[in-house]
Scaffold this motif. Structure first.
Motif, PDB file in Angstrom:
ATOM      1  N   MET A  47       0.843  -1.182   0.000  1.00  0.00           N
ATOM      2  CA  MET A  47       0.000   0.000   0.000  1.00  0.00           C
ATOM      3  C   MET A  47       0.880   1.234   0.000  1.00  0.00           C
ATOM      4  O   MET A  47       1.884   1.291   0.683  1.00  0.00           O
ATOM      5  CB  MET A  47      -0.897  -0.026   1.243  1.00  0.00           C
ATOM      6  N   GLY A  48       0.472   2.229  -0.759  1.00  0.00           N
ATOM      7  CA  GLY A  48       1.266   3.439  -0.862  1.00  0.00           C
ATOM      8  C   GLY A  48       0.778   4.545   0.056  1.00  0.00           C
ATOM      9  O   GLY A  48      -0.126   4.370   0.864  1.00  0.00           O
ATOM     10  N   LYS A  49       1.370   5.701  -0.095  1.00  0.00           N
ATOM     11  CA  LYS A  49       0.998   6.889   0.666  1.00  0.00           C
ATOM     12  C   LYS A  49      -0.183   7.550  -0.037  1.00  0.00           C
ATOM     13  O   LYS A  49      -0.129   7.829  -1.231  1.00  0.00           O
ATOM     14  CB  LYS A  49       2.179   7.853   0.734  1.00  0.00           C
ATOM     15  N   THR A  50      -1.268   7.819   0.709  1.00  0.00           N
ATOM     16  CA  THR A  50      -2.464   8.436   0.134  1.00  0.00           C
ATOM     17  C   THR A  50      -2.490   9.916   0.462  1.00  0.00           C
ATOM     18  O   THR A  50      -2.253  10.318   1.595  1.00  0.00           O
ATOM     19  CB  THR A  50      -3.737   7.749   0.666  1.00  0.00           C
ATOM     20  N   ILE A  51      -2.788  10.725  -0.564  1.00  0.00           N
ATOM     21  CA  ILE A  51      -2.853  12.171  -0.429  1.00  0.00           C
ATOM     22  C   ILE A  51      -4.232  12.635  -0.891  1.00  0.00           C
ATOM     23  O   ILE A  51      -4.651  12.333  -2.007  1.00  0.00           O
ATOM     24  CB  ILE A  51      -1.780  12.852  -1.291  1.00  0.00           C
ATOM     25  N   ASP A  52      -4.921  13.363  -0.025  1.00  0.00           N
ATOM     26  CA  ASP A  52      -6.200  13.971  -0.392  1.00  0.00           C
ATOM     27  C   ASP A  52      -5.872  15.326  -0.999  1.00  0.00           C
ATOM     28  O   ASP A  52      -5.301  16.184  -0.326  1.00  0.00           O
ATOM     29  CB  ASP A  52      -7.085  14.132   0.849  1.00  0.00           C
ATOM     30  N   ILE A  53      -6.183  15.493  -2.264  1.00  0.00           N
ATOM     31  CA  ILE A  53      -5.847  16.746  -2.943  1.00  0.00           C
ATOM     32  C   ILE A  53      -6.673  17.861  -2.315  1.00  0.00           C
ATOM     33  O   ILE A  53      -7.898  17.827  -2.340  1.00  0.00           O
ATOM     34  CB  ILE A  53      -6.075  16.639  -4.461  1.00  0.00           C
ATOM     35  N   ASP A  54      -5.991  18.836  -1.753  1.00  0.00           N
ATOM     36  CA  ASP A  54      -6.603  19.815  -0.855  1.00  0.00           C
ATOM     37  C   ASP A  54      -7.658  20.727  -1.475  1.00  0.00           C
ATOM     38  O   ASP A  54      -8.350  21.425  -0.748  1.00  0.00           O
ATOM     39  CB  ASP A  54      -5.544  20.639  -0.133  1.00  0.00           C
ATOM     40  N   ILE A  55      -7.800  20.738  -2.761  1.00  0.00           N
ATOM     41  CA  ILE A  55      -8.870  21.557  -3.344  1.00  0.00           C
ATOM     42  C   ILE A  55     -10.113  20.716  -3.631  1.00  0.00           C
ATOM     43  O   ILE A  55     -11.022  21.145  -4.319  1.00  0.00           O
ATOM     44  CB  ILE A  55      -8.405  22.314  -4.604  1.00  0.00           C
ATOM     45  N   GLY A  56     -10.133  19.508  -3.077  1.00  0.00           N
ATOM     46  CA  GLY A  56     -11.322  18.670  -3.169  1.00  0.00           C
ATOM     47  C   GLY A  56     -11.580  18.010  -4.506  1.00  0.00           C
ATOM     48  O   GLY A  56     -12.711  17.686  -4.839  1.00  0.00           O
ATOM     49  N   ILE A  57     -10.515  17.766  -5.279  1.00  0.00           N
ATOM     50  CA  ILE A  57     -10.768  17.139  -6.573  1.00  0.00           C
ATOM     51  C   ILE A  57     -10.583  15.631  -6.570  1.00  0.00           C
ATOM     52  O   ILE A  57     -11.102  14.955  -7.443  1.00  0.00           O
ATOM     53  CB  ILE A  57      -9.937  17.757  -7.713  1.00  0.00           C
ATOM     54  N   GLY A  58      -9.848  15.108  -5.598  1.00  0.00           N
ATOM     55  CA  GLY A  58      -9.662  13.662  -5.595  1.00  0.00           C
ATOM     56  C   GLY A  58      -8.591  13.204  -4.631  1.00  0.00           C
ATOM     57  O   GLY A  58      -8.134  13.949  -3.775  1.00  0.00           O
ATOM     58  N   ILE A  59      -8.213  11.940  -4.811  1.00  0.00           N
ATOM     59  CA  ILE A  59      -7.231  11.270  -3.967  1.00  0.00           C
ATOM     60  C   ILE A  59      -6.103  10.752  -4.863  1.00  0.00           C
ATOM     61  O   ILE A  59      -6.365  10.230  -5.949  1.00  0.00           O
ATOM     62  CB  ILE A  59      -7.865  10.059  -3.241  1.00  0.00           C
ATOM     63  N   VAL A  60      -4.878  10.858  -4.384  1.00  0.00           N
ATOM     64  CA  VAL A  60      -3.724  10.307  -5.095  1.00  0.00           C
ATOM     65  C   VAL A  60      -3.008   9.354  -4.152  1.00  0.00           C
ATOM     66  O   VAL A  60      -2.806   9.673  -2.978  1.00  0.00           O
ATOM     67  CB  VAL A  60      -2.752  11.426  -5.538  1.00  0.00           C
ATOM     68  N   THR A  61      -2.621   8.190  -4.682  1.00  0.00           N
ATOM     69  CA  THR A  61      -1.845   7.233  -3.910  1.00  0.00           C
ATOM     70  C   THR A  61      -0.486   7.079  -4.583  1.00  0.00           C
ATOM     71  O   THR A  61      -0.404   6.817  -5.783  1.00  0.00           O
ATOM     72  CB  THR A  61      -2.560   5.871  -3.823  1.00  0.00           C
ATOM     73  N   ILE A  62       0.554   7.265  -3.789  1.00  0.00           N
ATOM     74  CA  ILE A  62       1.926   7.203  -4.285  1.00  0.00           C
ATOM     75  C   ILE A  62       2.503   5.818  -4.024  1.00  0.00           C
ATOM     76  O   ILE A  62       2.423   5.307  -2.907  1.00  0.00           O
ATOM     77  CB  ILE A  62       2.816   8.255  -3.563  1.00  0.00           C
ATOM     78  N   HIS A  63       3.109   5.223  -5.054  1.00  0.00           N
ATOM     79  CA  HIS A  63       3.777   3.932  -4.949  1.00  0.00           C
ATOM     80  C   HIS A  63       5.223   4.097  -5.421  1.00  0.00           C
ATOM     81  O   HIS A  63       5.627   5.207  -5.776  1.00  0.00           O
ATOM     82  CB  HIS A  63       3.038   2.889  -5.794  1.00  0.00           C
ATOM     83  N   ASP A  64       5.986   3.018  -5.467  1.00  0.00           N
ATOM     84  CA  ASP A  64       7.402   3.115  -5.827  1.00  0.00           C
ATOM     85  C   ASP A  64       7.648   3.759  -7.189  1.00  0.00           C
ATOM     86  O   ASP A  64       8.485   4.633  -7.315  1.00  0.00           O
ATOM     87  CB  ASP A  64       8.063   1.735  -5.803  1.00  0.00           C
TER      88      ASP A  64
END
Length: 128
Positions: A1-18
């Motif tokens: 599982m990667g690091k999850t980032i909630d895009i602060d302007i409310g457009i979506g979620i990003v998950t970072i992997h290797d």
């Protein structure tokens, strides 16, 4: 599982992997040039000097300003882009969007397929 980032302007979620990042945009948003800059900033933070693939998992219906592809393609270490969806309209839109992007751009129906492609692309890139 990667690091999850909630895009602060409310457009979506990003998950970072290797070697890839996966975005899931919220229903009804528009990925504008401004919103795309946030995604570029995230990519530059987590993949500095490291080849990576951007995967957009289109579970929801949303709009994309095709002007973003010109800026996104300028990310030196971005080696490919993929869209994952089973929705007909999303697949049709992705096939049009593909024309605006100057790097490898693939369309998949399953996230696992896009992840496997991203790993293979990065492996091949590093072997050059």
């Amino acid at each position: 599982m990667g690091k999850t980032i909630d895009i602060d302007i409310g457009i979506g979620i990003v998950t970072i992997h290797d070697n890839y990042m996966v975005s899931v945009m919220h229903e009804g948003v528009t990925v504008s040039v401004e919103a795309n800059q946030i995604l570029i900033d995230i990519a530059e933070t987590y993949f500095k000097d490291k080849p990576f693939i951007y995967i957009t998992h289109r579970n929801n219906s949303y709009a994309v300003d095709t002007a973003i592809y010109n800026e996104t393609a300028k990310i030196q270490n971005l080696i490919g882009f993929s869209v994952v969806s089973i929705k007909g309209m999303a697949l049709t839109n992705a096939s049009i969007e593909k024309r605006f992007f100057s790097k490898p751009f693939e369309i998949f129906e399953e996230l696992d397929e896009a992840i496997a492609w991203s790993k293979e692309m990065c492996k091949n890139h590093l072997q050059k």
